[in-house]
Design an enzyme around this catalytic site. Structure first.
Site, PDB file in Angstrom:
ATOM      1  N   ARG A 133       0.807  -1.240   0.000  1.00 15.45           N
ATOM      2  CA  ARG A 133       0.000   0.000   0.000  1.00 15.45           C
ATOM      3  C   ARG A 133       0.833   1.279   0.000  1.00 15.45           C
ATOM      4  NH1 ARG A 133      -2.937  -3.153   3.669  1.00 15.45           N
ATOM      5  NH2 ARG A 133      -4.719  -4.142   2.643  1.00 15.45           N
ATOM      6  N   LYS A 155       3.832  11.252 -11.287  1.00 17.09           N
ATOM      7  CA  LYS A 155       3.001  10.358 -12.119  1.00 17.09           C
ATOM      8  C   LYS A 155       3.787   9.069 -12.327  1.00 17.09           C
ATOM      9  CE  LYS A 155       0.078  13.389 -14.906  1.00 17.09           C
ATOM     10  NZ  LYS A 155      -0.203  13.867 -16.279  1.00 17.09           N
ATOM     11  N   GLU A 197      10.864  18.124 -24.938  1.00 14.78           N
ATOM     12  CA  GLU A 197      10.092  18.427 -23.721  1.00 14.78           C
ATOM     13  C   GLU A 197      10.561  19.754 -23.106  1.00 14.78           C
ATOM     14  OE1 GLU A 197       7.462  16.747 -22.814  1.00 14.78           O
ATOM     15  OE2 GLU A 197       7.682  14.682 -23.523  1.00 14.78           O
ATOM     16  N   LYS A 239       7.884  23.018 -14.024  1.00  8.31           N
ATOM     17  CA  LYS A 239       7.040  21.855 -13.708  1.00  8.31           C
ATOM     18  C   LYS A 239       6.705  21.834 -12.213  1.00  8.31           C
ATOM     19  CE  LYS A 239       6.006  17.069 -14.332  1.00  8.31           C
ATOM     20  NZ  LYS A 239       6.182  15.816 -15.038  1.00  8.31           N
ATOM     21  N   GLU A 249      -3.811  16.992 -11.462  1.00  5.57           N
ATOM     22  CA  GLU A 249      -4.268  17.365 -12.803  1.00  5.57           C
ATOM     23  C   GLU A 249      -5.771  17.618 -12.870  1.00  5.57           C
ATOM     24  OE1 GLU A 249      -2.042  15.548 -16.049  1.00  5.57           O
ATOM     25  OE2 GLU A 249      -3.795  15.713 -17.321  1.00  5.57           O
ATOM     26  N   ARG A 253      -2.309  21.514 -14.631  1.00  7.51           N
ATOM     27  CA  ARG A 253      -1.276  20.518 -14.933  1.00  7.51           C
ATOM     28  C   ARG A 253      -1.433  19.961 -16.350  1.00  7.51           C
ATOM     29  NH1 ARG A 253       1.521  15.819 -11.162  1.00  7.51           N
ATOM     30  NH2 ARG A 253       2.844  15.034 -12.851  1.00  7.51           N
ATOM     31  N   ASN A 257       0.733  18.766 -21.113  1.00  3.52           N
ATOM     32  CA  ASN A 257       0.477  17.852 -22.231  1.00  3.52           C
ATOM     33  C   ASN A 257       0.469  18.571 -23.578  1.00  3.52           C
ATOM     34  OD1 ASN A 257       0.196  15.548 -20.585  1.00  3.52           O
ATOM     35  ND2 ASN A 257      -1.848  16.253 -20.002  1.00  3.52           N
ATOM     36  N   HIS A 260       0.905  16.713 -26.817  1.00  8.56           N
ATOM     37  CA  HIS A 260       0.832  15.278 -26.526  1.00  8.56           C
ATOM     38  C   HIS A 260      -0.370  14.575 -27.156  1.00  8.56           C
ATOM     39  CE1 HIS A 260       4.112  16.207 -23.898  1.00  8.56           C
ATOM     40  NE2 HIS A 260       4.190  14.984 -23.411  1.00  8.56           N
ATOM     41  N   HIS A 264       0.687  11.626 -29.188  1.00  5.58           N
ATOM     42  CA  HIS A 264       0.303  10.238 -28.897  1.00  5.58           C
ATOM     43  C   HIS A 264      -0.312   9.582 -30.135  1.00  5.58           C
ATOM     44  CE1 HIS A 264       0.147  11.042 -24.295  1.00  5.58           C
ATOM     45  NE2 HIS A 264       1.322  10.584 -24.661  1.00  5.58           N
ATOM     46  N   HIS A 277       9.040   9.083 -27.995  1.00  3.27           N
ATOM     47  CA  HIS A 277       7.974   9.929 -27.451  1.00  3.27           C
ATOM     48  C   HIS A 277       8.273  11.424 -27.688  1.00  3.27           C
ATOM     49  CE1 HIS A 277       4.934  11.372 -24.662  1.00  3.27           C
ATOM     50  NE2 HIS A 277       5.869  12.024 -24.007  1.00  3.27           N
TER      51      HIS A 277
HETATM   52  P1  NAD Z   1      13.705   5.291 -21.606  1.00  2.63           P
HETATM   53  O1  NAD Z   1      13.536   5.204 -20.169  1.00  2.63           O
HETATM   54  O2  NAD Z   1      13.253   4.143 -22.441  1.00  2.63           O
HETATM   55  O3  NAD Z   1      15.229   5.552 -21.918  1.00  2.63           O
HETATM   56  C1  NAD Z   1      15.639   5.679 -23.261  1.00  2.63           C
HETATM   57  C2  NAD Z   1      16.809   4.769 -23.559  1.00  2.63           C
HETATM   58  O4  NAD Z   1      17.989   5.366 -23.051  1.00  2.63           O
HETATM   59  C3  NAD Z   1      16.752   3.391 -22.932  1.00  2.63           C
HETATM   60  O5  NAD Z   1      17.288   2.483 -23.860  1.00  2.63           O
HETATM   61  C4  NAD Z   1      17.660   3.519 -21.719  1.00  2.63           C
HETATM   62  O6  NAD Z   1      18.215   2.291 -21.337  1.00  2.63           O
HETATM   63  C5  NAD Z   1      18.718   4.436 -22.266  1.00  2.63           C
HETATM   64  N1  NAD Z   1      19.418   5.242 -21.268  1.00  2.63           N
HETATM   65  C6  NAD Z   1      18.888   5.833 -20.186  1.00  2.63           C
HETATM   66  N2  NAD Z   1      19.798   6.606 -19.611  1.00  2.63           N
HETATM   67  C7  NAD Z   1      20.933   6.483 -20.322  1.00  2.63           C
HETATM   68  C8  NAD Z   1      22.221   7.050 -20.216  1.00  2.63           C
HETATM   69  N3  NAD Z   1      22.514   7.961 -19.292  1.00  2.63           N
HETATM   70  N4  NAD Z   1      23.165   6.675 -21.104  1.00  2.63           N
HETATM   71  C9  NAD Z   1      22.854   5.792 -22.106  1.00  2.63           C
HETATM   72  N5  NAD Z   1      21.669   5.255 -22.277  1.00  2.63           N
HETATM   73  C10 NAD Z   1      20.697   5.604 -21.388  1.00  2.63           C
HETATM   74  O7  NAD Z   1      13.002   6.587 -22.216  1.00  2.63           O
HETATM   75  P2  NAD Z   1      12.757   8.061 -21.632  1.00  2.63           P
HETATM   76  O8  NAD Z   1      12.640   8.921 -22.827  1.00  2.63           O
HETATM   77  O9  NAD Z   1      13.703   8.427 -20.560  1.00  2.63           O
HETATM   78  O10 NAD Z   1      11.329   7.929 -20.948  1.00  2.63           O
HETATM   79  C11 NAD Z   1      10.165   7.625 -21.694  1.00  2.63           C
HETATM   80  C12 NAD Z   1       9.112   7.135 -20.744  1.00  2.63           C
HETATM   81  O11 NAD Z   1       8.813   8.172 -19.820  1.00  2.63           O
HETATM   82  C13 NAD Z   1       7.808   6.747 -21.409  1.00  2.63           C
HETATM   83  O12 NAD Z   1       7.390   5.498 -20.903  1.00  2.63           O
HETATM   84  C14 NAD Z   1       6.835   7.844 -20.998  1.00  2.63           C
HETATM   85  O13 NAD Z   1       5.513   7.374 -20.878  1.00  2.63           O
HETATM   86  C15 NAD Z   1       7.394   8.233 -19.655  1.00  2.63           C
HETATM   87  N6  NAD Z   1       7.070   9.598 -19.230  1.00  2.63           N
HETATM   88  C16 NAD Z   1       6.537   9.766 -17.999  1.00  2.63           C
HETATM   89  C17 NAD Z   1       6.253  11.035 -17.531  1.00  2.63           C
HETATM   90  C18 NAD Z   1       5.742  11.222 -16.138  1.00  2.63           C
HETATM   91  O14 NAD Z   1       5.341  12.337 -15.796  1.00  2.63           O
HETATM   92  N7  NAD Z   1       5.758  10.197 -15.320  1.00  2.63           N
HETATM   93  C19 NAD Z   1       6.514  12.156 -18.340  1.00  2.63           C
HETATM   94  C20 NAD Z   1       7.061  11.945 -19.611  1.00  2.63           C
HETATM   95  C21 NAD Z   1       7.340  10.661 -20.052  1.00  2.63           C
HETATM   96  N1  GLY Z   2       4.277  14.739 -18.048  1.00  3.09           N
HETATM   97  C1  GLY Z   2       3.053  15.353 -17.736  1.00  3.09           C
HETATM   98  C2  GLY Z   2       2.807  15.489 -16.276  1.00  3.09           C
HETATM   99  O1  GLY Z   2       3.653  15.166 -15.472  1.00  3.09           O
HETATM  100  O2  GLY Z   2       1.752  15.913 -15.886  1.00  3.09           O
END
Ligand code: NAD
Ligand code: GLY
Length: 374
Positions: A133, A155, A197, A239, A249, A253, A257, A260, A264, A277
């Site tokens: 939990r 998130k 971003e 942010k 949100e 917030r 997006n 997005h 998407h 992305h």
């Molecule tokens: P990712 O986590 O897949 O990383 C991208 C690639 O880079 C992977 O292959 C990873 O292994 C590699 N990598 C990471 N750090 C590295 C480094 N320092 N050196 C070499 N390689 C490295 O992708 P991302 O773009 O970081 O994240 C995308 C994800 O984030 C999506 O799932 C998306 O939905 C999510 N997201 C969440 C939020 C949120 O608010 N929670 C906001 C935006 C995106």
């Molecule tokens: N990435 C959008 C949010 O955190 O609300």
């Protein structure tokens, strides 16, 4: 702020490199700097001797696991290595985290540490939100995208075959540690995805920052540390302010997006994994800007500036060729759809965005037809 190392405390105070996400009793710091992963015991004040599970992926183990293990002293520290990539952001992978917690007999007082990009951060955060939990977790983002966006704001989620991030929770970390040195090893395309971003923050709320990006983008592409640190800090400030005002949100917030809903749909229509992305968000922001221009909200000059900056950052500024009806149907799967009407984040000007459903639906249909006739 709870900083253990006197050297770091001094560095933070002198250069003001840390900022807080202000959420009352759940307020937490984002530490931004270089050499942070070399600071032995940096996380001790947050962990306080409790059991720690570091969750990372196979690409990051040789790069950063060793230094991150050194951030915690005086605790039992275990590591779980997950498969890499968005395709691993599933309930099955989540279960691997729970299996490890059971295997190591970790209880309600354990702390999870997410070492990686947004995928590792989102899945580890969701494990922390739901294990017994809810337990504490720490974000150590290693992609630019994760440093400017996903590690901040709480998130957390995994994907369902029916859509991205459909299963999730709001769960804030204890702290975020963003070390600019980790960006040295980041592949070029991933750096670009993070920069998309960053541009988003300028477009949605800070015209001055946008102008700074227009002037300084060559240094960012060359990975100049000071400039990267400036963009991480400024993005996190924007942010953090929005999250502090609207954690769940209910209102503003949703501005985060921008681009997005279009983005998407691009990801989905192109086939998940074809576009990163951030790349889809870049083209999506250009579509949002073009639709804003069509509605008479955004000037021709500001539409051109939006496209030019993203193009200079070597990001896509046009969507792939898709039948307009298919694209519209993909857009309508967005989480922001209310009562069948697609809410969009549109721009009045650079630095001034609004969430709105107040546009004629036929305008969107006509706009999409124009976008895809080239
Ligand atoms: P990712 O986590 O897949 O990383 C991208 C690639 O880079 C992977 O292959 C990873 O292994 C590699 N990598 C990471 N750090 C590295 C480094 N320092 N050196 C070499 N390689 C490295 O992708 P991302 O773009 O970081 O994240 C995308 C994800 O984030 C999506 O799932 C998306 O939905 C999510 N997201 C969440 C939020 C949120 O608010 N929670 C906001 C935006 C995106
Ligand atoms: N990435 C959008 C949010 O955190 O609300």
């Amino acid at each position: 702020m709870r900083v253990h190392s006197p050297v770091l405390a001094e560095q933070f105070m002198n250069q003001n490199l840390s900022l807080n996400v202000e959420l009352g009793a759940r307020t937490y710091p984002i530490m931004i700097g270089t050499g942070l992963l070399r600071e032995s015991g940096l996380l001790d004040p947050y962990v306080g001797g409790r059991d720690v599970l570091i969750v990372t992926n196979d690409q990051l183990v040789p790069l950063y696991l060793n230094p991150v293990e050194g951030l915690v002293t005086g605790s039992r520290v275990k590591t779980l290595v997950l498969p890499e990539g968005e395709s691993a952001k599933t309930l099955n992978t989540l279960n691997l985290i729970f299996d490890a917690l059971v295997q190591h007999r970790f209880g309600r007082d354990c702390v999870l540490v997410a070492l990686g990009g947004g995928v590792i951060g989102d899945i580890t955060g969701f494990a922390a939100a739901t294990w017994q939990r809810g337990v504490d977790f720490i974000q150590i983002p290693t992609t630019l995208l994760a440093q400017v966006d996903s590690s901040v704001g709480g998130k957390t989620a995994v994907n369902h075959p029916g859509g991205k991030n459909l299963i999730g929770a709001f769960h804030q970390p204890l702290c975020v540690v963003s070390d600019m040195d980790t960006l040295n090893s980041l592949p070029e395309r991933e750096l670009g995805a993070g920069l998309a971003e960053v541009v988003k923050y300028g477009l949605l709320g800070d015209a001055e920052f946008f102008a700074w990006l227009e002037a300084e983008y060559p240094g960012l592409l060359q990975r100049d540390k000071e400039r990267l640190q400036h963009v991480v800090r400024t993005s996190c400030e924007i942010k953090a302010r929005i999250v502090a005002a609207d954690e769940r949100e209910q209102g503003q917030r949703a501005l985060l997006n921008l681009g997005h809903t279009f983005g998407h749909a691009i990801e989905r229509c192109a086939g998940y994994g074809t576009w990163l992305h951030g790349e889809a968000v870049a083209a999506g922001m250009c579509m949002a800007a073009a639709f804003s221009h069509r509605l008479g909200w955004l000037s021709t000059d500001e539409l051109a500036r939006t496209r030019h900056l993203l193009a200079h950052l070597q990001l896509p500024i046009d969507p792939p060729g898709v039948p307009p009806a298919e694209f519209l149907s993909a857009m309508s799967l967005d989480k922001k759809v209310i009562a069948g009407h697609i809410r969009l984040v549109l721009m009045r000007a650079i630095g001034q965005a609004e969430v709105t459903a107040d546009y004629p639906e036929h305008d969107l249909v006509d706009f999409l037809s124009e976008q895809f006739v080239r």
